[in-house]
Design a protein around this motif. Structure first.
Motif, PDB file in Angstrom:
ATOM      1  N   GLY A   8      69.306  70.435  92.084  1.00  0.00           N
ATOM      2  CA  GLY A   8      70.162  70.691  93.236  1.00  0.00           C
ATOM      3  C   GLY A   8      69.593  69.993  94.454  1.00  0.00           C
ATOM      4  N   GLY A   9      70.480  69.454  95.263  1.00  0.00           N
ATOM      5  CA  GLY A   9      70.071  68.918  96.557  1.00  0.00           C
ATOM      6  C   GLY A   9      70.608  69.853  97.615  1.00  0.00           C
ATOM      7  N   ASN A  10      69.721  70.405  98.434  1.00  0.00           N
ATOM      8  CA  ASN A  10      70.166  71.288  99.513  1.00  0.00           C
ATOM      9  C   ASN A  10      70.002  70.522 100.823  1.00  0.00           C
ATOM     10  OD1 ASN A  10      70.673  73.292 101.337  1.00  0.00           O
ATOM     11  ND2 ASN A  10      68.884  74.541 100.829  1.00  0.00           N
ATOM     12  N   TRP A  11      71.121  70.031 101.327  1.00  0.00           N
ATOM     13  CA  TRP A  11      71.060  69.203 102.545  1.00  0.00           C
ATOM     14  C   TRP A  11      70.735  70.032 103.790  1.00  0.00           C
ATOM     15  CZ3 TRP A  11      76.165  65.820 101.945  1.00  0.00           C
ATOM     16  CH2 TRP A  11      76.044  65.012 100.803  1.00  0.00           C
ATOM     17  N   ILE A  39      73.764  68.958  91.367  1.00  0.00           N
ATOM     18  CA  ILE A  39      74.578  69.777  92.273  1.00  0.00           C
ATOM     19  C   ILE A  39      74.127  69.458  93.695  1.00  0.00           C
ATOM     20  CG2 ILE A  39      75.190  72.153  92.921  1.00  0.00           C
ATOM     21  CD1 ILE A  39      73.909  72.934  90.103  1.00  0.00           C
ATOM     22  N   ILE A  40      75.064  69.171  94.594  1.00  0.00           N
ATOM     23  CA  ILE A  40      74.639  68.942  95.976  1.00  0.00           C
ATOM     24  C   ILE A  40      75.193  70.041  96.887  1.00  0.00           C
ATOM     25  CG2 ILE A  40      74.052  66.494  95.962  1.00  0.00           C
ATOM     26  CD1 ILE A  40      76.885  65.794  96.653  1.00  0.00           C
ATOM     27  N   SER A  59      78.342  68.023  90.959  1.00  0.00           N
ATOM     28  CA  SER A  59      79.037  69.220  91.442  1.00  0.00           C
ATOM     29  C   SER A  59      78.675  69.475  92.898  1.00  0.00           C
ATOM     30  CB  SER A  59      78.637  70.440  90.622  1.00  0.00           C
ATOM     31  OG  SER A  59      78.927  70.226  89.271  1.00  0.00           O
ATOM     32  N   VAL A  60      79.591  70.122  93.576  1.00  0.00           N
ATOM     33  CA  VAL A  60      79.389  70.400  94.999  1.00  0.00           C
ATOM     34  C   VAL A  60      79.184  71.900  95.205  1.00  0.00           C
ATOM     35  CG1 VAL A  60      80.407  70.194  97.309  1.00  0.00           C
ATOM     36  CG2 VAL A  60      80.757  68.374  95.618  1.00  0.00           C
ATOM     37  N   ALA A  61      78.212  72.225  96.046  1.00  0.00           N
ATOM     38  CA  ALA A  61      77.889  73.628  96.322  1.00  0.00           C
ATOM     39  C   ALA A  61      77.948  73.904  97.816  1.00  0.00           C
ATOM     40  CB  ALA A  61      76.473  73.944  95.829  1.00  0.00           C
ATOM     41  N   LEU A 230      65.251  72.537  93.194  1.00  0.00           N
ATOM     42  CA  LEU A 230      66.131  72.639  94.345  1.00  0.00           C
ATOM     43  C   LEU A 230      65.405  71.881  95.465  1.00  0.00           C
ATOM     44  CD1 LEU A 230      68.783  73.635  95.456  1.00  0.00           C
ATOM     45  CD2 LEU A 230      67.694  75.789  96.086  1.00  0.00           C
ATOM     46  N   VAL A 231      66.015  70.807  95.887  1.00  0.00           N
ATOM     47  CA  VAL A 231      65.333  69.827  96.739  1.00  0.00           C
ATOM     48  C   VAL A 231      65.943  69.847  98.135  1.00  0.00           C
ATOM     49  CG1 VAL A 231      64.710  67.394  96.935  1.00  0.00           C
ATOM     50  CG2 VAL A 231      65.113  68.389  94.667  1.00  0.00           C
TER      51      VAL A 231
END
Ligand SMILES: O=C[C@H](O)COP(=O)(O)O
Length: 248
Positions: A8-11, A39-40, A59-61, A230-231
């Motif tokens: 996951g990428g957590n912007w 997943i972003i 996928s978008v989160a 989770l990045v």
């Protein structure tokens, strides 16, 4: 069957349309390991935009949501709205929500329950502070946080990814060592085995989060109980592709 690696990428509260275009173009260019799920997690205001330009293999989160479908909750968004714009995941219980916005275990659980009821998949975050780690309370804290989620998750474990994010490692450049992360992941899996079931303990994916970079991801990703990341910061950079490909 093995657990599919999930990154996951957590912007967080970062990005504008220009930067988003760059990030998505970079992800399109990849190439991304087809065996990894990506997943972003994007700011709410850009969910529809990102969904409109992201390729199908991503996928978008949302990064948060409220615990009911609609109503007088100024500033909040609901799982129904997240789904309505095509996103399929929500990140809940992130330590920034817990510490900056005062979200306690019971509120996180209510949000998880409602998001799952609505058909969203959930990345549920847990993790100890430095003070708690130094006091020898890491397991106590992550077990307590996980226990609070059990009634909310019910039979929906296949729609949940746990993200173990030690708070002291988030945004600090102090990545947990592979041994530190693996220890907690293995203890969590064992706790789930004893408190949920052995099948779910085997199947549930546990991500590690906290200063993961292109340089640290391979060693972490090789640990048997680390099923993805989770990045935060690095998910805004080209090296996110390397992190997705950590186990390729
Ligand atoms: O959700 C992501 C985590 O907070 C990790 O953030 P970071 O990679 O910038 O340390």
């Amino acid at each position: 069957m093995g657990r599919k690696f999930v990154v996951g990428g957590n912007w967080k509260m970062n990005g504008d349309k220009n930067q988003i275009n760059e990030i998505i173009n970079n992800l399109k260019k990849g190439p991304l390991d087809p065996n990894a799920e990506v997943i972003i997690g994007v700011p709410a205001i850009y969910l529809a935009y990102v969904k409109s330009i992201a390729p199908d293999n991503i996928s978008v989160a949302a990064q948060n949501c409220w615990k009911v479908a609609k109503g007088a909750f100024t500033g909040e968004i609901s799982p129904a709205m997240i789904k309505d714009v095509g996103a399929t995941w929500v990140i809940l219980g992130h330590s920034e929500r817990r510490t900056i916005f005062g979200e306690k275990d019971d509120l996180v659980a209510e949000k998880v329950a409602h998001a799952l009821e609505c058909g969203l998949k959930v990345i549920a975050c847990i993790g100890e502070t430095l003070e708690e780690r130094e006091a020898g309370k890491t397991e106590e804290v992550v077990f307590r946080q996980t226990k609070a989620l059990l009634p909310a998750i019910g039979n929906n474990w296949d729609k949940v990814v746990l993200a173990y994010e030690p708070v002291w490692a988030i945004g600090t450049g102090k990545t947990a060592t592979p041994a530190q992360a693996q220890d907690v992941h293995a203890s969590l899996r064992d706790w789930i085995l004893k408190n949920v079931s052995s099948d779910i303990a085997q199947a549930v994916r546990i991500q590690y989060g906290g200063s993961v970079t292109g340089a640290t991801c391979k060693e972490l990703g090789a640990c048997p109980d680390i099923d993805g990341f989770l990045v935060g910061g690095a998910s805004l950079k080209p090296e996110f592709v390397d992190i997705v490909n950590a186990t390729a």
